[in-house]
Motif scaffolding. Structure first.
Motif, mmCIF file in Angstrom:
data_model
loop_
_atom_site.group_PDB
_atom_site.id
_atom_site.type_symbol
_atom_site.label_atom_id
_atom_site.label_comp_id
_atom_site.label_asym_id
_atom_site.label_seq_id
_atom_site.Cartn_x
_atom_site.Cartn_y
_atom_site.Cartn_z
ATOM 1 N N ALA A 64 0.813 -1.220 0.000
ATOM 2 C CA ALA A 64 0.000 0.000 0.000
ATOM 3 C C ALA A 64 0.845 1.268 0.000
ATOM 4 O O ALA A 64 0.391 2.306 -0.473
ATOM 5 C CB ALA A 64 -0.932 0.005 1.206
ATOM 6 N N ASN A 65 2.045 1.190 0.515
ATOM 7 C CA ASN A 65 2.877 2.394 0.613
ATOM 8 C C ASN A 65 3.915 2.502 -0.496
ATOM 9 O O ASN A 65 4.776 3.372 -0.465
ATOM 10 C CB ASN A 65 3.547 2.480 1.987
ATOM 11 N N LEU A 66 3.826 1.638 -1.485
ATOM 12 C CA LEU A 66 4.701 1.720 -2.657
ATOM 13 C C LEU A 66 3.962 2.547 -3.699
ATOM 14 O O LEU A 66 2.932 2.142 -4.224
ATOM 15 C CB LEU A 66 4.984 0.316 -3.183
ATOM 16 N N ASN A 67 4.451 3.744 -3.951
ATOM 17 C CA ASN A 67 3.780 4.693 -4.846
ATOM 18 C C ASN A 67 4.414 4.605 -6.226
ATOM 19 O O ASN A 67 5.574 4.962 -6.400
ATOM 20 C CB ASN A 67 3.895 6.107 -4.287
ATOM 21 N N ILE A 68 3.633 4.146 -7.184
ATOM 22 C CA ILE A 68 4.171 3.865 -8.516
ATOM 23 C C ILE A 68 3.553 4.805 -9.542
ATOM 24 O O ILE A 68 2.333 4.963 -9.595
ATOM 25 C CB ILE A 68 3.900 2.401 -8.902
ATOM 26 N N LYS A 88 -13.000 -16.443 2.511
ATOM 27 C CA LYS A 88 -12.646 -17.805 2.912
ATOM 28 C C LYS A 88 -13.660 -18.262 3.953
ATOM 29 O O LYS A 88 -13.838 -17.584 4.967
ATOM 30 C CB LYS A 88 -11.236 -17.869 3.527
ATOM 31 N N ALA A 89 -14.309 -19.373 3.701
ATOM 32 C CA ALA A 89 -15.285 -19.938 4.634
ATOM 33 C C ALA A 89 -16.339 -18.914 5.057
ATOM 34 O O ALA A 89 -16.733 -18.855 6.211
ATOM 35 C CB ALA A 89 -14.581 -20.528 5.854
ATOM 36 N N GLY A 90 -16.768 -18.082 4.106
ATOM 37 C CA GLY A 90 -17.793 -17.084 4.386
ATOM 38 C C GLY A 90 -17.304 -15.848 5.110
ATOM 39 O O GLY A 90 -18.106 -14.982 5.462
ATOM 40 N N ILE A 91 -15.998 -15.743 5.331
ATOM 41 C CA ILE A 91 -15.416 -14.584 6.021
ATOM 42 C C ILE A 91 -14.757 -13.679 4.987
ATOM 43 O O ILE A 91 -13.911 -14.122 4.204
ATOM 44 C CB ILE A 91 -14.381 -15.030 7.078
ATOM 45 N N LYS A 92 -15.142 -12.403 5.000
ATOM 46 C CA LYS A 92 -14.526 -11.427 4.100
ATOM 47 C C LYS A 92 -13.223 -10.930 4.739
ATOM 48 O O LYS A 92 -13.228 -10.435 5.862
ATOM 49 C CB LYS A 92 -15.481 -10.261 3.848
ATOM 50 N N ILE A 93 -12.134 -11.083 3.993
ATOM 51 C CA ILE A 93 -10.801 -10.774 4.514
ATOM 52 C C ILE A 93 -10.112 -9.773 3.588
ATOM 53 O O ILE A 93 -10.053 -9.974 2.381
ATOM 54 C CB ILE A 93 -9.937 -12.046 4.609
ATOM 55 N N ALA A 94 -9.583 -8.707 4.184
ATOM 56 C CA ALA A 94 -8.744 -7.766 3.446
ATOM 57 C C ALA A 94 -7.298 -8.055 3.832
ATOM 58 O O ALA A 94 -6.980 -8.224 5.005
ATOM 59 C CB ALA A 94 -9.097 -6.327 3.800
ATOM 60 N N ILE A 95 -6.441 -8.105 2.821
ATOM 61 C CA ILE A 95 -5.001 -8.281 3.054
ATOM 62 C C ILE A 95 -4.310 -7.043 2.512
ATOM 63 O O ILE A 95 -4.300 -6.800 1.304
ATOM 64 C CB ILE A 95 -4.461 -9.555 2.366
ATOM 65 N N MET A 96 -3.771 -6.260 3.440
ATOM 66 C CA MET A 96 -3.094 -5.009 3.113
ATOM 67 C C MET A 96 -1.584 -5.249 3.172
ATOM 68 O O MET A 96 -1.082 -5.810 4.134
ATOM 69 C CB MET A 96 -3.501 -3.940 4.138
ATOM 70 N N GLY A 97 -0.859 -4.820 2.151
ATOM 71 C CA GLY A 97 0.591 -4.961 2.143
ATOM 72 C C GLY A 97 1.282 -3.674 2.543
ATOM 73 O O GLY A 97 0.818 -2.581 2.220
ATOM 74 N N LEU A 98 2.392 -3.816 3.260
ATOM 75 C CA LEU A 98 3.225 -2.672 3.634
ATOM 76 C C LEU A 98 4.685 -3.091 3.516
ATOM 77 O O LEU A 98 5.061 -4.178 3.966
ATOM 78 C CB LEU A 98 2.927 -2.213 5.059
ATOM 79 N N THR A 99 5.499 -2.237 2.940
ATOM 80 C CA THR A 99 6.920 -2.538 2.771
ATOM 81 C C THR A 99 7.762 -1.473 3.466
ATOM 82 O O THR A 99 7.295 -0.364 3.724
ATOM 83 C CB THR A 99 7.290 -2.665 1.278
ATOM 84 N N ARG A 123 -3.932 4.700 8.014
ATOM 85 C CA ARG A 123 -4.912 5.370 7.162
ATOM 86 C C ARG A 123 -5.838 4.364 6.477
ATOM 87 O O ARG A 123 -7.053 4.532 6.420
ATOM 88 C CB ARG A 123 -4.200 6.206 6.098
ATOM 89 N N LEU A 124 -5.290 3.284 5.960
ATOM 90 C CA LEU A 124 -6.039 2.341 5.136
ATOM 91 C C LEU A 124 -6.848 1.319 5.939
ATOM 92 O O LEU A 124 -7.922 0.896 5.504
ATOM 93 C CB LEU A 124 -5.072 1.620 4.189
ATOM 94 N N ALA A 125 -6.365 0.921 7.104
ATOM 95 C CA ALA A 125 -7.019 -0.152 7.876
ATOM 96 C C ALA A 125 -8.487 0.121 8.201
ATOM 97 O O ALA A 125 -9.327 -0.763 7.981
ATOM 98 C CB ALA A 125 -6.226 -0.442 9.145
ATOM 99 N N ARG A 154 -6.235 1.458 13.903
ATOM 100 C CA ARG A 154 -7.561 0.902 14.195
ATOM 101 C C ARG A 154 -7.937 -0.040 13.058
ATOM 102 O O ARG A 154 -7.764 0.306 11.899
ATOM 103 C CB ARG A 154 -8.615 2.004 14.249
ATOM 104 N N GLY A 155 -8.444 -1.204 13.417
ATOM 105 C CA GLY A 155 -8.994 -2.089 12.399
ATOM 106 C C GLY A 155 -8.117 -3.235 11.963
ATOM 107 O O GLY A 155 -8.584 -4.121 11.258
#
Length: 177
Positions: A64-68, A88-99, A123-125, A154-155
């Motif tokens: 998320a913090n790699l600005n291209i 997955k198994a009815g659960i909504k999952i967000a996967i946020m990347g940070l480098t 900011r994104l969470a 938060r989040g």
């Protein structure tokens, strides 16, 4: 992260085999680490464009913090996402990347720069949490920064991190704000 530059696969063809190998693992998402972008934006663009032309590279890469710069690096900008959302198994999952944005590494990413991972994660969470049951921060910022991220945001429900090569014998816990 850190599957690319410096690995034996990298030396065979300047990175394509590294990206092919990680793509073949079947991960839901892969964080981009400093040894992945140390090859530079131009080389990463060449790898991405070549593999996309072959119909390869289906794994979502997250940072998320790699600005291209999308005009200069169209394949990178379409191939590295701030976050992905899966179910997955009815659960909504967000996967946020940070480098990591450590000075010793960030000089090499001239494609738009690398912003502060802690600020970007904080900011994104909350935005991701509104639409998902679970928010995972998939990071390459080091264990001490992972602890700060969890404690100053938060989040975020779970941090899965790398970069510092710290051996942990048990999970670490931290409360969000």
């Amino acid at each position: 992260g850190d599957f690319s530059e410096g690995s034996p696969f990298f030396f065979s063809d300047r990175g394509k085999q590294s990206w092919r190998a990680i793509d073949s693992m079947g991960y839901d998402a892969v964080a981009v680490g400093n040894h992945d972008w140390l090859i530079g934006a131009s080389q990463m663009e060449q790898v991405f464009s070549s593999l996309k032309a072959e119909g390869k590279l289906t794994t979502p890469f997250v940072a998320a913090n790699l600005n291209i710069d999308s005009r200069k690096y169209p394949y990178l900008s379409k191939g590295i996402f701030p976050a992905i959302e899966i179910e997955k198994a009815g659960i909504k999952i967000a996967i946020m990347g940070l480098t990591t944005n450590e000075l010793v590494y960030r000089w090499r990413m001239t494609a738009g720069g690398i912003s502060d991972p802690l600020a970007e994660g904080a900011r994104l969470a909350p935005e991701l949490k509104r639409e998902n049951d679970l928010v995972i921060a998939l990071t390459h910022i080091g264990v001490m920064s992972d602890i700060k991220l969890a404690g100053h945001s938060r989040g975020i429900d779970l941090v899965v991190g790398g970069h510092s090569h710290t051996k942990l014998d048990a999970p670490l816990t931290s409360k969000n704000l």
